[in-house]
Design a protein around this motif. Structure first.
Motif, mmCIF file in Angstrom:
data_model
loop_
_atom_site.group_PDB
_atom_site.id
_atom_site.type_symbol
_atom_site.label_atom_id
_atom_site.label_comp_id
_atom_site.label_asym_id
_atom_site.label_seq_id
_atom_site.Cartn_x
_atom_site.Cartn_y
_atom_site.Cartn_z
ATOM 1 N N ARG A 99 32.090 46.334 41.079
ATOM 2 C CA ARG A 99 30.224 46.278 41.591
ATOM 3 C C ARG A 99 30.280 47.320 40.075
ATOM 4 O O ARG A 99 30.284 48.189 39.971
ATOM 5 N N CYS A 100 28.890 46.529 39.212
ATOM 6 C CA CYS A 100 28.016 47.130 38.647
ATOM 7 C C CYS A 100 26.798 48.351 38.520
ATOM 8 O O CYS A 100 26.357 47.575 39.561
ATOM 9 N N GLY A 101 26.217 49.483 38.336
ATOM 10 C CA GLY A 101 25.170 49.711 38.129
ATOM 11 C C GLY A 101 23.734 49.037 38.729
ATOM 12 O O GLY A 101 23.008 48.915 38.991
ATOM 13 N N SER A 102 24.343 48.006 37.317
ATOM 14 C CA SER A 102 23.011 46.961 36.854
ATOM 15 C C SER A 102 23.162 46.142 38.534
ATOM 16 O O SER A 102 22.141 45.215 38.853
ATOM 17 N N GLY A 103 24.077 46.071 39.357
ATOM 18 C CA GLY A 103 23.622 45.214 41.007
ATOM 19 C C GLY A 103 24.417 43.728 40.746
ATOM 20 O O GLY A 103 25.091 43.417 41.842
ATOM 21 N N GLN A 104 25.674 43.200 39.486
ATOM 22 C CA GLN A 104 26.077 42.924 39.533
ATOM 23 C C GLN A 104 27.844 43.399 40.434
ATOM 24 O O GLN A 104 27.647 44.132 41.055
ATOM 25 N N GLN A 105 27.762 41.790 40.911
ATOM 26 C CA GLN A 105 29.302 42.230 41.829
ATOM 27 C C GLN A 105 29.933 40.744 42.404
ATOM 28 O O GLN A 105 29.373 40.232 42.441
ATOM 29 N N VAL A 106 31.248 41.164 42.275
ATOM 30 C CA VAL A 106 32.084 39.853 42.740
ATOM 31 C C VAL A 106 32.908 41.341 43.418
ATOM 32 O O VAL A 106 33.408 41.700 43.384
ATOM 33 N N SER A 107 33.891 39.904 44.649
ATOM 34 C CA SER A 107 34.743 40.492 45.424
ATOM 35 C C SER A 107 35.988 40.087 46.206
ATOM 36 O O SER A 107 35.826 38.493 45.653
ATOM 37 N N GLY A 108 36.853 40.078 46.746
ATOM 38 C CA GLY A 108 37.740 38.280 46.784
ATOM 39 C C GLY A 108 38.527 39.800 47.852
ATOM 40 O O GLY A 108 38.484 40.252 48.542
ATOM 41 N N GLU A 109 39.778 38.467 48.708
ATOM 42 C CA GLU A 109 40.512 39.359 49.387
ATOM 43 C C GLU A 109 42.314 38.680 48.784
ATOM 44 O O GLU A 109 41.864 37.261 48.224
ATOM 45 N N VAL A 110 43.167 39.143 49.174
ATOM 46 C CA VAL A 110 43.723 38.601 48.164
ATOM 47 C C VAL A 110 45.208 38.833 49.197
ATOM 48 O O VAL A 110 45.396 40.258 49.779
ATOM 49 N N GLN A 111 46.450 38.236 49.077
ATOM 50 C CA GLN A 111 47.906 39.453 50.146
ATOM 51 C C GLN A 111 48.779 40.117 49.240
ATOM 52 O O GLN A 111 48.247 40.022 47.902
ATOM 53 N N LEU A 112 48.998 41.083 49.729
ATOM 54 C CA LEU A 112 49.425 42.299 48.218
ATOM 55 C C LEU A 112 50.726 41.979 48.386
ATOM 56 O O LEU A 112 51.813 41.263 48.682
ATOM 57 N N SER A 113 51.012 42.257 47.064
ATOM 58 C CA SER A 113 52.439 41.698 46.531
ATOM 59 C C SER A 113 53.563 42.406 46.109
ATOM 60 O O SER A 113 52.942 43.776 46.119
ATOM 61 N N ASN A 114 54.237 42.060 46.741
ATOM 62 C CA ASN A 114 55.824 43.606 46.511
ATOM 63 C C ASN A 114 56.661 43.666 45.477
ATOM 64 O O ASN A 114 58.079 43.733 45.604
ATOM 65 N N THR A 115 56.378 42.778 44.826
ATOM 66 C CA THR A 115 57.454 42.135 43.516
ATOM 67 C C THR A 115 57.505 43.995 42.685
ATOM 68 O O THR A 115 56.338 44.211 42.661
#
Ligand SMILES: [Ca+2]
Ligand SMILES: [Ca+2]
Ligand SMILES: [Ca+2]
Ligand SMILES: [Ca+2]
Length: 488
Positions: A171-187
């Motif tokens: 999230r930026c001070g401008s209010g712009q925001q992106v989000s996601g969800e991922v499985q952790l990699s253990n490579t």
């Protein structure tokens, strides 16, 4: 199913195959100011255009979480040069009801406040603990301003689980925001074990090092000696040596790196720079502010010009830019007829040292491209490579960690960063190997092989040495230089 119907199926499979192949061939993320390790297809694009953020990506391996940040303007990530207010949030326990709120994102157990240089993490009983970027192993590149950045966060120190999914947000001070969800990699993180030996066919091994005025402190000298014996440079540009004489440094080098029946050549400028060389130094130019070009009688046809540099520190972006202008005016003179110096066509020129390159990075843009800022004082723009192009900033990744920082102080509010650089003309030399050394991240076996101690890096100086192996460019057709990132 008719072949006609099969076609879209095959092309869908083909697209999936390519995507999957990209994911499989992804070799891991290096914090190195090279973004080819990020697949733009995996970035999440920002839909609202009210602020600087364009897209963000997320990745993980066994050692770190990684963020990719793309902006529409020049941002200095850990500074308010352009106020961006970027925060990175991670919900590591998969529970939106634990942790902090980041705009429209709930449950962030770790929040990295990049511009203000701190990290908030959940403490016991609903409290929040504040840490420095270094405490939580937040690493970033580039250290100077750019419109694209990569950030890593150490997993072990932050208690990030070994498996499961994490939710992330930017999230930026401008209010712009992106989000996601991922499985952790253990490579495993990118395996690194760059040989310290010079690459085959190297003609000149050049190194630059800010030695932090420690050339009269016994423990520092011992660490310095071990590092130089492991590296075996031919030419060394030193900074912060104002308290020492050329003879003092020459004696140290002859003890550490004796040359059969010959002496080291050491030239000192009017302040804190020196250039040391196995071969004679035939000219030196002292009066360029905080930069020191010398001519070395290199073992190839013609000479080598080496400029040691130590640009103004810290909050001095304008002064750094003026200093870069001043050196570039000298370089333009060196590459053109008339003035105080004329170098033969294609004489290789190497520039390096502690450039203190933070803030917007104006000086770096001038040094790489020849775009002089104050042309009324320092003359017209020019192409600083003999082939009419810009210079090349070498990545100088650490030999044993896929990161490029050369300055590290775990007690500082400022994150570890790359302050030390080597800039070459890739039209005149091929770069066969380049690196910096963090002895503390080497395996005991590797340290033993090179006679190094774990604490040698920060015992010797607060900066790491940067090293490059050069071969004068063979311009016969069919020869190919090592591919490296070119400044844009
Ligand atoms: Ca990278
Ligand atoms: Ca949570
Ligand atoms: Ca000239
Ligand atoms: Ca200009």
């Amino acid at each position: 199913m008719s072949p006609r119907h099969l076609f879209p199926l095959f092309s869908a499979l083909g697209a999936c195959f390519l995507t999957c192949l990209n994911a499989l061939t992804q070799t891991g993320i290096a914090i190195d100011h090279d973004f080819s390790d990020w697949n733009p297809a995996n970035d999440v694009t920002v839909t609202d255009t009210t602020g600087p953020l364009v897209a963000a990506g997320f990745a993980s391996d066994a050692s770190n979480l990684y963020f990719h940040l793309v902006y529409d303007r020049l941002i200095a990530l850990d500074e308010a040069w352009v106020s961006h207010g970027t925060r990175l949030g991670i919900d590591v326990d998969g529970n939106p009801s634990t942790g902090q709120i980041v705009g429209g994102f709930q449950g962030a157990d770790i929040v990295i406040h990049l511009q203000d240089r701190y990290v908030n993490e959940n403490g016991p009983g609903g409290t929040t603990n504040q840490y420095s970027l270094n405490d939580r192993r937040v690493r970033m590149a580039p250290t100077y301003g750019g419109d694209e950045h990569e950030v890593s966060l150490g997993r072990a120190v932050n208690g990030i689980p070994v498996s499961g999914a994490v939710r992330w947000t930017v999230r930026c001070g401008s209010g712009q925001q992106v989000s996601g969800e991922v499985q952790l990699s253990n490579t495993p993180a990118i395996p690194m074990a760059t040989p310290l030996e010079r690459a085959e066919e190297t003609e000149v091994r050049v190194a630059f090092w800010n030695v932090n005025r420690r050339m009269n402190e016994t423990p520092a000298l011992q660490a310095m000696g071990r590092i130089l014996q492991a590296v075996q440079p031919d030419v060394i540009g030193l900074s912060e040596v104002e308290d020492f004489s050329a003879e003092h440094v020459q004696n140290l080098l002859e003890e550490w790196l004796p040359i059969d029946g010959q002496s080291w050549h050491v030239a000192k400028d009017d302040w804190d720079l020196m250039v040391c060389s196995r071969w004679p130094i035939t000219a030196q130019y002292d009066n360029i502010h905080r930069q020191f070009p010398v001519i070395v009688n290199a073992p190839w046809e013609g000479d080598l010009m080496v400029a040691a540099s130590h640009l103004k520190c810290c909050n001095g972006a304008e002064q750094r830019r003026t200093e870069a202008d001043e050196y570039m005016a000298f370089l333009r003179d060196a590459m053109t007829e008339g003035g105080v110096i004329d170098l033969p066509f294609k004489t290789p020129i190497v520039y390096g040292g502690d450039l203190n390159m933070v803030g917007p990075g104006w000086a770096m843009q001038t040094l790489l491209t020849g775009n002089i800022h104050d042309e009324s004082t320092h003359g017209p723009d020019f192409a600083p490579d003999w082939d009419g192009t810009s210079l090349l900033e070498l990545p100088c990744l650490q030999t044993d960690r896929a990161m490029d920082y050369t300055w590290r102080n775990d007690y500082s509010e400022w994150g570890a960063g790359k302050l030390d650089y080597i800039l070459v003309q890739d039209g005149a030399v091929d770069v066969l190997r380049n690196f910096t050394i963090e002895t503390s991240s080497m395996t005991p076996e590797r340290r033993q092989a090179y006679g190094l101690q774990p604490g040698d890096d920060l015992e010797a100086s607060d900066h790491y040495i940067v090293v490059a192996d050069l071969k004068k460019r063979d311009r016969r057709p069919g020869t190919k230089p090592v591919k490296l990132r070119k400044a844009n």
